[in-house]
Scaffold this motif. Structure first.
Motif, mmCIF file in Angstrom:
data_model
loop_
_atom_site.group_PDB
_atom_site.id
_atom_site.type_symbol
_atom_site.label_atom_id
_atom_site.label_comp_id
_atom_site.label_asym_id
_atom_site.label_seq_id
_atom_site.Cartn_x
_atom_site.Cartn_y
_atom_site.Cartn_z
ATOM 1 N N CYS A 177 0.551 -1.362 -0.082
ATOM 2 C CA CYS A 177 0.003 0.402 0.060
ATOM 3 C C CYS A 177 0.750 1.508 -0.023
ATOM 4 O O CYS A 177 2.137 1.455 0.908
ATOM 5 C CB CYS A 177 -1.000 -0.099 1.319
ATOM 6 S SG CYS A 177 -1.813 1.731 1.288
ATOM 7 N N CYS A 206 0.120 4.949 4.872
ATOM 8 C CA CYS A 206 1.111 3.725 4.554
ATOM 9 C C CYS A 206 2.298 4.965 4.270
ATOM 10 O O CYS A 206 3.245 4.699 4.528
ATOM 11 C CB CYS A 206 0.870 2.646 3.686
ATOM 12 S SG CYS A 206 -0.720 1.755 4.898
ATOM 13 N N CYS A 215 -5.287 0.700 7.857
ATOM 14 C CA CYS A 215 -4.852 2.208 7.980
ATOM 15 C C CYS A 215 -4.354 1.961 9.606
ATOM 16 O O CYS A 215 -2.833 3.078 9.903
ATOM 17 C CB CYS A 215 -5.549 3.352 7.704
ATOM 18 S SG CYS A 215 -6.098 3.604 6.244
HETATM 19 S S1 FES Z 1 -3.605 3.953 3.331
HETATM 20 FE FE1 FES Z 1 -2.250 1.858 4.134
HETATM 21 S S2 FES Z 1 -3.792 0.643 4.646
HETATM 22 FE FE2 FES Z 1 -4.886 2.922 4.219
#
Ligand code: FES
Length: 149
Positions: A75, A80, A120
């Motif tokens: 991600c 992330c 997240c």
């Molecule tokens: S921003 Fe990476 S899992 Fe939600």
């Protein structure tokens, strides 16, 4: 199973398009959709080829390129990203000797970048095929990859 067998086990309605495409992709040893298979889906559902290709283009989980046995989807969405996903990507690329979008020469791993995986609160996150891994660090990635080698 042949593509024809996979396709024909689904009822012939357009609602099943994504299910059929996922099944075909998951059953291909290189985890991708061939043009031949997509054309068969279009014929089976009485859709235009361009409609089927458009759906495949739209969904990042679907691919028209051969991929490895294990698809790593890291991600790179905002949460992330803040939690150093780019560093994790660089570490994955360095460890496996490939860039995002590429497959290792032994056809074991493909690295892809992905939008939010819904994890997240425990970012940074990645998936390997259907399994989710959170709270990534370089050390944790090393341990995770070792399970797949
Ligand atoms: S921003 Fe990476 S899992 Fe939600």
């Amino acid at each position: 199973m042949t593509p024809e067998e996979i396709i024909s086990k689904h009822p012939r309605t357009n609602d099943n398009l994504l299910n059929i495409l996922h099944d075909l992709q998951n059953n291909h040893p290189e985890q991708y959709l061939t043009h031949e298979a997509m054309d068969k889906v279009a014929q089976y559902l009485n859709m235009t080829k361009s409609s089927v290709y458009g759906v495949v283009d739209y969904y990042s989980m679907l691919s028209t390129q051969p991929r490895g046995k294990y698809i790593i989807r890291l991600c790179i969405s905002p949460v992330c990203h803040i939690k150093k996903a780019s560093g994790m990507l660089a570490h994955l690329e360095q460890t496996l000797g490939i860039r995002a979008g590429e497959t290792t020469s032994d056809k074991l791993f493909t690295i892809e970048v992905a939008e939010c995986l819904g994890q997240c609160q425990e970012a940074p996150s990645m998936m390997i095929n259907e399994k989710v891994y959170n709270n990534l660090t370089e050390e944790r990635i090393k341990e995770i990859l070792a399970q797949y080698k």
